[in-house]
Design a protein around this motif. Structure first.
Motif, mmCIF file in Angstrom:
data_model
loop_
_atom_site.group_PDB
_atom_site.id
_atom_site.type_symbol
_atom_site.label_atom_id
_atom_site.label_comp_id
_atom_site.label_asym_id
_atom_site.label_seq_id
_atom_site.Cartn_x
_atom_site.Cartn_y
_atom_site.Cartn_z
ATOM 1 N N PHE A 162 10.223 10.253 -4.698
ATOM 2 C CA PHE A 162 10.336 8.969 -4.011
ATOM 3 C C PHE A 162 9.004 8.574 -3.373
ATOM 4 O O PHE A 162 8.481 7.476 -3.617
ATOM 5 C CB PHE A 162 11.438 9.033 -2.953
ATOM 6 C CG PHE A 162 11.550 7.780 -2.125
ATOM 7 C CD1 PHE A 162 12.197 6.668 -2.621
ATOM 8 C CD2 PHE A 162 11.000 7.720 -0.846
ATOM 9 C CE1 PHE A 162 12.295 5.502 -1.875
ATOM 10 C CE2 PHE A 162 11.094 6.563 -0.088
ATOM 11 C CZ PHE A 162 11.748 5.455 -0.605
ATOM 12 N N PHE A 163 8.451 9.474 -2.562
ATOM 13 C CA PHE A 163 7.206 9.138 -1.858
ATOM 14 C C PHE A 163 6.010 9.137 -2.817
ATOM 15 O O PHE A 163 5.084 8.323 -2.655
ATOM 16 C CB PHE A 163 6.973 10.109 -0.699
ATOM 17 C CG PHE A 163 7.871 9.860 0.474
ATOM 18 C CD1 PHE A 163 7.676 8.749 1.292
ATOM 19 C CD2 PHE A 163 8.932 10.707 0.748
ATOM 20 C CE1 PHE A 163 8.518 8.505 2.378
ATOM 21 C CE2 PHE A 163 9.782 10.468 1.827
ATOM 22 C CZ PHE A 163 9.570 9.364 2.637
ATOM 23 N N GLY A 164 6.023 10.013 -3.824
ATOM 24 C CA GLY A 164 4.940 10.037 -4.791
ATOM 25 C C GLY A 164 4.847 8.738 -5.570
ATOM 26 O O GLY A 164 3.758 8.166 -5.728
ATOM 27 N N LEU A 165 5.992 8.223 -6.036
ATOM 28 C CA LEU A 165 5.996 6.971 -6.796
ATOM 29 C C LEU A 165 5.708 5.773 -5.902
ATOM 30 O O LEU A 165 5.056 4.810 -6.329
ATOM 31 C CB LEU A 165 7.339 6.801 -7.511
ATOM 32 C CG LEU A 165 7.577 7.777 -8.670
ATOM 33 C CD1 LEU A 165 8.989 7.620 -9.219
ATOM 34 C CD2 LEU A 165 6.541 7.571 -9.772
ATOM 35 N N LEU A 166 6.190 5.839 -4.662
ATOM 36 C CA LEU A 166 5.916 4.756 -3.715
ATOM 37 C C LEU A 166 4.421 4.649 -3.444
ATOM 38 O O LEU A 166 3.836 3.552 -3.487
ATOM 39 C CB LEU A 166 6.676 5.009 -2.407
ATOM 40 C CG LEU A 166 6.780 3.837 -1.432
ATOM 41 C CD1 LEU A 166 7.610 2.712 -2.041
ATOM 42 C CD2 LEU A 166 7.408 4.302 -0.114
ATOM 43 N N LEU A 167 3.774 5.793 -3.193
ATOM 44 C CA LEU A 167 2.331 5.803 -2.973
ATOM 45 C C LEU A 167 1.567 5.413 -4.234
ATOM 46 O O LEU A 167 0.534 4.737 -4.172
ATOM 47 C CB LEU A 167 1.891 7.198 -2.512
ATOM 48 C CG LEU A 167 2.256 7.579 -1.077
ATOM 49 C CD1 LEU A 167 1.970 9.054 -0.821
ATOM 50 C CD2 LEU A 167 1.498 6.713 -0.073
ATOM 51 N N PHE A 168 2.095 5.825 -5.395
ATOM 52 C CA PHE A 168 1.448 5.478 -6.661
ATOM 53 C C PHE A 168 1.428 3.959 -6.865
ATOM 54 O O PHE A 168 0.392 3.382 -7.211
ATOM 55 C CB PHE A 168 2.181 6.158 -7.824
ATOM 56 C CG PHE A 168 1.761 5.665 -9.179
ATOM 57 C CD1 PHE A 168 0.541 6.031 -9.720
ATOM 58 C CD2 PHE A 168 2.591 4.818 -9.914
ATOM 59 C CE1 PHE A 168 0.151 5.569 -10.974
ATOM 60 C CE2 PHE A 168 2.214 4.356 -11.155
ATOM 61 C CZ PHE A 168 0.993 4.729 -11.691
ATOM 62 N N VAL A 169 2.567 3.316 -6.638
ATOM 63 C CA VAL A 169 2.644 1.853 -6.803
ATOM 64 C C VAL A 169 1.700 1.169 -5.831
ATOM 65 O O VAL A 169 0.954 0.247 -6.204
ATOM 66 C CB VAL A 169 4.097 1.370 -6.592
ATOM 67 C CG1 VAL A 169 4.154 -0.156 -6.543
ATOM 68 C CG2 VAL A 169 4.997 1.893 -7.705
ATOM 69 N N TRP A 170 1.708 1.615 -4.568
ATOM 70 C CA TRP A 170 0.828 1.009 -3.554
ATOM 71 C C TRP A 170 -0.638 1.176 -3.961
ATOM 72 O O TRP A 170 -1.418 0.226 -3.903
ATOM 73 C CB TRP A 170 1.073 1.665 -2.190
ATOM 74 C CG TRP A 170 0.055 1.262 -1.157
ATOM 75 C CD1 TRP A 170 0.002 0.102 -0.450
ATOM 76 C CD2 TRP A 170 -1.095 2.029 -0.751
ATOM 77 N NE1 TRP A 170 -1.103 0.095 0.373
ATOM 78 C CE2 TRP A 170 -1.790 1.255 0.218
ATOM 79 C CE3 TRP A 170 -1.591 3.280 -1.095
ATOM 80 C CZ2 TRP A 170 -2.949 1.719 0.824
ATOM 81 C CZ3 TRP A 170 -2.750 3.740 -0.494
ATOM 82 C CH2 TRP A 170 -3.417 2.961 0.459
ATOM 83 N N TRP A 171 -1.010 2.376 -4.393
ATOM 84 C CA TRP A 171 -2.404 2.644 -4.735
ATOM 85 C C TRP A 171 -2.838 1.824 -5.950
ATOM 86 O O TRP A 171 -3.929 1.243 -5.957
ATOM 87 C CB TRP A 171 -2.595 4.137 -5.006
ATOM 88 C CG TRP A 171 -3.993 4.485 -5.423
ATOM 89 C CD1 TRP A 171 -4.454 4.708 -6.691
ATOM 90 C CD2 TRP A 171 -5.130 4.619 -4.565
ATOM 91 N NE1 TRP A 171 -5.795 4.978 -6.683
ATOM 92 C CE2 TRP A 171 -6.245 4.931 -5.375
ATOM 93 C CE3 TRP A 171 -5.316 4.515 -3.181
ATOM 94 C CZ2 TRP A 171 -7.512 5.142 -4.863
ATOM 95 C CZ3 TRP A 171 -6.584 4.721 -2.666
ATOM 96 C CH2 TRP A 171 -7.667 5.026 -3.506
#
Length: 513
Positions: A233-242
């Motif tokens: 969840f947090f990995g994909l969330l940070l990936f999209v933001w980045w």
């Protein structure tokens, strides 16, 4: 002639990669016994390949720009072939899992890059046909994988599941070395987005592991599943933001501003659910419940696969004549829904011909979806974004397949418990039919010379075996129906598609990756 040889080669490479997504499914027990591993550990052979595929596919466009398409593609074929050999040579389960992961990394380019090469080999006015030909590999590969794997395991040994890739890989690499050229238009490679690559690997890798292993380890009863779910969840969330904030993203998510690409990605996800879950359910249903051999199961699937090729070509022709992709997708999804509904009503007396006819609906229905979804995905993209759109679309199909398998496995287990409870509750002394059936079984064993007490015990075991089989049948019926409901719920989303503007037909035709 050279164009035809290269066309056949790159399609064969894509089919080889897709077959390997499902070919090992029926050989896990043989691998487990041969390598001295548990079946749970052996199932990581499937998981590792799926994780590698889903990680590498979305960054294919970046790697092509960085390394050159010709170098990356030929290098990927060589890597896939080499690690296929190493998989067959593995002496323990974790070596096999490692080599299988590396094989999946090599296989990433064999899907997305093959698609672009096939597209470029056709003149502009026939590029829908190119999409249809590539669709043959997308559809046929996962469909024949379990049957081919079952045949090899039955008559040879499990390492040959990997060894059969070697001659194909050598020939493909040689032909591509001789005939494949760099595209005339090159996109300037950007700096390496290491943060994006790491976040993608963590997020997608964790999500894929949860989907592949969740049902086996009872989902959130396992601590590592909880940890990986939070990580995903947090990995994909940070990936999209980045990726939306960095000037040089490894995956250009900005292309998802296209409504048609976003919609196509969702529908491709749904088609992946249908393709991979039906490929899993049907061979298991035929072999475990109807006692079909792997060869007989393959013959069940063969007519649908053959007619699907025709469906791919026909759908491309209809698009060429101006038929809306939305109409084609609606027709294909409706056929798959009908397939699911019919499969949900079958019992143990269903004939092979009845199953074959129903599987034709599945094959043609999915074929009618494949090409129109490709067209819809890129219908509003700039040419420079085609490769990225194709990669994202392919990733969504693979994720849909993983989600579909996780969904039907979990649902089968849950429905199996419910149906067994319902059936067992009817086996009481107050039920005349149950009492009579038990007496008939007991009398049968007595007539064969068995003592009364032992005959009664055998009769109870036979009744339990019948309950297990009937429970499995009802669970499979429910699973087929569930997949059909997923397709039915997705149908209204097609209303969100941006209508094609007048005079836009050529652009749509050319925009197939």
């Amino acid at each position: 002639m050279k164009r035809i040889i290269l066309l056949i080669t790159v399609i064969a490479a894509a089919v080889m990669e897709l077959i390997d997504t499902s070919i090992v499914n029926v050989a896990l027990s043989h691998m487990s016994g041969n390598l001295g591993a548990t079946l749970e550990d052996t199932s990581w052979v499937i998981t590792a390949y799926a994780i590698a595929n889903v990680i590498i596919i979305p960054i294919t466009s970046f790697l092509v720009n960085k390394l050159g398409r010709r170098n990356y593609y030929i290098g990927s074929i060589i890597a896939f072939t080499f690690f296929s050999f190493m998989c067959g040579q593995a002496s323990n389960i974790w070596l096999l899992v490692t080599f299988r992961f590396l094989q999946g990394i090599g296989g990433g380019a064999l899907l997305s890059v093959s698609q672009v090469i096939v597209f470029e080999l056709f003149p502009k006015e026939k590029q829908n046909i190119a999409s249809a030909l590539f669709g043959v590999g997308v559809f046929v590969g996962p469909t024949i994988g379990p049957t081919l794997g079952g045949y090899i395991t039955e008559f040879y040994d499990w390492p040959w599941i990997f060894y059969i890739n070697i001659p194909i890989g050598i020939v493909a690499a040689s032909i591509c070395y001789a005939l494949l050229k760099e595209p005339e238009i090159k996109v300037k490679a950007s700096s390496i987005d290491w943060a994006g690559i790491i976040l993608l690997a963590i997020g997608i890798g964790s999500l894929q592991t949860v989907l592949e292993r969740g049902e086996t380890d009872d989902w959130f009863e396992a601590g590592y599943i909880i940890f990986l779910s939070v990580t995903a969840f947090f990995g994909l969330l940070l990936f999209v933001w980045w990726e939306l904030t960095t000037p040089t993203p490894v995956v250009n998510l900005r292309v998802l501003k296209s409504r048609n690409l976003s919609l196509a990605a969702v529908m491709t996800f749904v088609s992946g659910v249908g393709l991979f879950s039906s490929v899993f359910l049907t061979p298991v249903f035929a072999q475990r419940l109807l006692n079909f051999t792997p060869t007989q199961t393959g013959l069940l699937l063969l007519p649908g696969a053959i007619l699907a090729i025709g469906g791919l070509i026909i759908s491309a022709r209809l698009l060429q004549r101006g038929i809306s992709p939305i109409v084609m997708i609606t027709l294909g999804m409706s056929m798959f829904i009908l397939f699911s509904w019919q499969m949900s009503g079958y019992n143990l007396d269903v004939s092979a011909s009845g199953l074959t006819n129903t599987l034709i609906l599945r094959g043609v229905g999915l074929a009618m979806i494949t090409v129109p979804l490709s067209v819809l995905a890129v219908s509003s993209l700039a040419p420079a974004d085609f490769a990225q759109g194709a990669a994202l679309n392919n990733m969504m199909r693979q994720l849909g397949g993983s989600f579909g398998l996780a969904m039907v496995n979990t649902y089968l287990a849950n429905r199996n418990a419910v149906h067994r409870s319902d059936l067992v509750s009817n086996i009481t002394l107050d039920n005349p039919a149950a009492v009579k059936r038990l007496a008939d079984y007991t009398q049968f064993f007595i007539s064969k010379g068995t003592g009364a007490v032992e005959a009664h015990t055998k009769a109870l075991r036979l009744m339990d075996a019948n309950i297990v089989k009937q429970t499995s049948l009802l669970s499979f019926n429910d699973a087929y129906l569930l997949v059909g409901i997923v397709f039915l719920c997705a149908l209204p989303l097609l209303l969100l598609a941006t209508p094609k503007k007048k005079g836009q037909q050529v652009k749509v035709v050319l925009a197939d990756h």
